[in-house]
Enzyme design. Structure first.
Site, PDB file in Angstrom:
ATOM      1  N   ASP A 130      61.251  39.948 100.846  1.00 61.78           N
ATOM      2  CA  ASP A 130      61.101  39.215 102.112  1.00 61.78           C
ATOM      3  C   ASP A 130      61.963  39.888 103.174  1.00 61.78           C
ATOM      4  OD1 ASP A 130      59.428  37.427 100.857  1.00 61.78           O
ATOM      5  OD2 ASP A 130      60.995  35.961 100.444  1.00 61.78           O
ATOM      6  N   GLU A 207      51.066  44.211  98.518  1.00 65.02           N
ATOM      7  CA  GLU A 207      51.093  45.534  99.169  1.00 65.02           C
ATOM      8  C   GLU A 207      49.748  45.822  99.830  1.00 65.02           C
ATOM      9  OE1 GLU A 207      52.243  48.838  96.645  1.00 65.02           O
ATOM     10  OE2 GLU A 207      51.933  50.280  98.259  1.00 65.02           O
TER      11      GLU A 207
HETATM   12  C1  LIG Z   1      56.908  39.485  99.834  1.00 60.93           C
HETATM   13  S1  LIG Z   1      56.952  39.006  98.192  1.00 60.93           S
HETATM   14  C2  LIG Z   1      56.623  40.498  97.269  1.00 60.93           C
HETATM   15  C3  LIG Z   1      56.196  40.220  95.878  1.00 60.93           C
HETATM   16  C4  LIG Z   1      56.037  41.428  94.948  1.00 60.93           C
HETATM   17  N1  LIG Z   1      57.275  42.160  94.795  1.00 60.93           N
HETATM   18  C5  LIG Z   1      54.955  42.352  95.419  1.00 60.93           C
HETATM   19  O1  LIG Z   1      55.272  43.450  95.889  1.00 60.93           O
HETATM   20  O2  LIG Z   1      53.778  41.991  95.304  1.00 60.93           O
HETATM   21  C6  LIG Z   1      58.710  38.770  97.951  1.00 60.93           C
HETATM   22  C7  LIG Z   1      59.025  37.984  96.703  1.00 60.93           C
HETATM   23  O3  LIG Z   1      60.453  37.900  96.533  1.00 60.93           O
HETATM   24  C8  LIG Z   1      60.777  36.594  96.097  1.00 60.93           C
HETATM   25  N2  LIG Z   1      62.180  36.317  96.491  1.00 60.93           N
HETATM   26  C9  LIG Z   1      62.629  35.951  97.697  1.00 60.93           C
HETATM   27  N3  LIG Z   1      63.946  35.783  97.698  1.00 60.93           N
HETATM   28  C10 LIG Z   1      64.357  36.065  96.435  1.00 60.93           C
HETATM   29  C11 LIG Z   1      65.619  36.069  95.793  1.00 60.93           C
HETATM   30  N4  LIG Z   1      66.722  35.747  96.462  1.00 60.93           N
HETATM   31  N5  LIG Z   1      65.675  36.422  94.489  1.00 60.93           N
HETATM   32  C12 LIG Z   1      64.559  36.747  93.809  1.00 60.93           C
HETATM   33  N6  LIG Z   1      63.322  36.767  94.376  1.00 60.93           N
HETATM   34  C13 LIG Z   1      63.233  36.423  95.657  1.00 60.93           C
HETATM   35  C14 LIG Z   1      59.780  35.691  96.801  1.00 60.93           C
HETATM   36  O4  LIG Z   1      59.623  34.437  96.161  1.00 60.93           O
HETATM   37  C15 LIG Z   1      58.523  36.555  96.738  1.00 60.93           C
HETATM   38  O5  LIG Z   1      57.768  36.305  95.577  1.00 60.93           O
END
Ligand SMILES: C[S@@+](CC[C@H](N)C(=O)[O-])C[C@H]1O[C@@H](n2cnc3c(N)ncnc32)[C@H](O)[C@@H]1O
Length: 226
Positions: A130, A207
Site C-alpha cells: 500500500d 499488478e
Molecule cells: C496493494 S496490495 C498488494 C497485494 C499483493 N502483494 C499483490 O501484489 O498482488 C497490498 C497488500 O498489503 C497488505 N498490507 C497492508 N498493510 C500491511 C501490513 N502492515 N502488514 C502486512 N500486510 C499489509 C494489504 O492488506 C494488501 O493485501
C-alpha cells in the site's frame, strides 16, 4: 492470548462466501502461526525440514506466494496478511495445489518482523505494498527507515529483499531507504530499480490491474552482504 492491534487499511471487504468460511474454519487452524511482541518464532521448530525460509509481506490474494511455494517444495513459505479475504484466497490455492510448505500469519508485518529471530529468512518479498500517498501517512509505509532495520535483521547474510511497486514515488522512496543502508547491495545489474520484470515472475491480479490502468511497475532486488 493474542492481543488485538490496529492494522491500517481494510480487514474484510465483503461478506465471506461459504467456501471461504470453510477454509478459514477448517484449514487455517492447521497453518496459522501467531506473532507476538517479546516472543520469538522458531521457524525451524514450527515448520521443520525446510532448507530455507521465505516471507511474503502483504500477499494480497495469495497467488504469488502459492506459485512460489508450488515451485520450491524444499523451501518453507510464510505469508503475512491482515486482510482476511486474502487469507481465504491463499488457503484456496494451498488446498488446490496440495501445498504443505506454507504457513500464515494474520497480522501487521511489523509485529511479525519483531517476532522473528535474527538471520531466520533467506528471502523477503514485498510486492505492491500500500503506497500511502499522503505525506502525513508516509510513516505507515511498510518499507521505511523504521522497518528496514528489522527487515535486515531477520534476513540471513546473502539473503534477498525483493520489492515491487507501481507508484514511482514509492519506488524512489524505497531506493532512498535502501541507499542509506550499507549492508544491502542492489542486484539487478547493480541498478537500484528497474522497469523490466525479473524472471521468473507471476503477475498478480493487483499488478495486472495497475498495468491496465496505465501504471508502470518498478522492481527492486537487494542482497544483504556477507
Ligand atoms: C496493494 S496490495 C498488494 C497485494 C499483493 N502483494 C499483490 O501484489 O498482488 C497490498 C497488500 O498489503 C497488505 N498490507 C497492508 N498493510 C500491511 C501490513 N502492515 N502488514 C502486512 N500486510 C499489509 C494489504 O492488506 C494488501 O493485501
Amino acid at each position: 492470548m493474542h492481543q488485538h492491534r490496529k492494522v491500517w487499511g481494510r480487514k474484510v471487504a465483503r461478506p465471506l462466501k461459504i467456501n471461504q468460511k470453510r477454509l478459514l474454519d477448517e484449514e487455517l487452524p492447521k497453518l496459522q502461526l501467531f506473532a507476538d511482541f517479546g516472543k520469538k518464532l522458531d521457524l525451524t521448530q514450527l515448520m521443520p525440514g525446510f532448507e530455507s525460509y521465505i516471507l511474503e509481506i502483504g500477499f494480497g490474494g495469495g497467488e504469488h506466494l502459492a506459485w512460489r511455494a508450488q515451485q520450491s517444495s524444499s523451501q518453507g513459505f510464510i505469508g503475512c496478511e491482515p486482510f482476511i479475504t486474502g487469507v481465504a484466497g491463499l488457503l484456496g490455492y494451498i488446498e488446490d495445489y496440495e501445498l504443505d510448505n506454507v504457513r500464515i500469519v494474520i497480522d501487521d508485518a511489523r509485529v511479525l518482523l519483531q517476532s522473528l529471530p535474527d538471520a531466520s529468512l533467506d528471502r523477503i518479498f514485498i510486492l505492491f505494498p500500500d503506497p500511502w500517498h499522503k505525506k502525513r501517512h508516509h510513516k505507515r509505509r511498510i518499507v521505511s527507515d523504521e522497518t528496514i532495520g528489522e527487515l535486515s535483521r531477520v534476513l540471513k547474510k546473502g539473503g534477498e529483499l525483493m520489492m515491487a511497486t507501481d507508484i514511482q514515488d514509492y519506488a524512489d522512496w524505497m531506493v532512498d531507504v535502501l541507499s542509506r543502508r550499507s549492508e544491502f547491495t542492489a542486484m539487478l545489474d547493480g541498478r537500484q530499480s528497474v522497469y523490466e520484470r525479473p524472471h521468473p515472475w507471476l503477475v498478480t491480479r493487483y499488478e495486472q490491474k495497475g498495468i491496465d490502468a496505465g501504471r508502470k511497475p518498478s522492481y527492486l532486488l537487494y542482497r544483504k552482504n556477507d
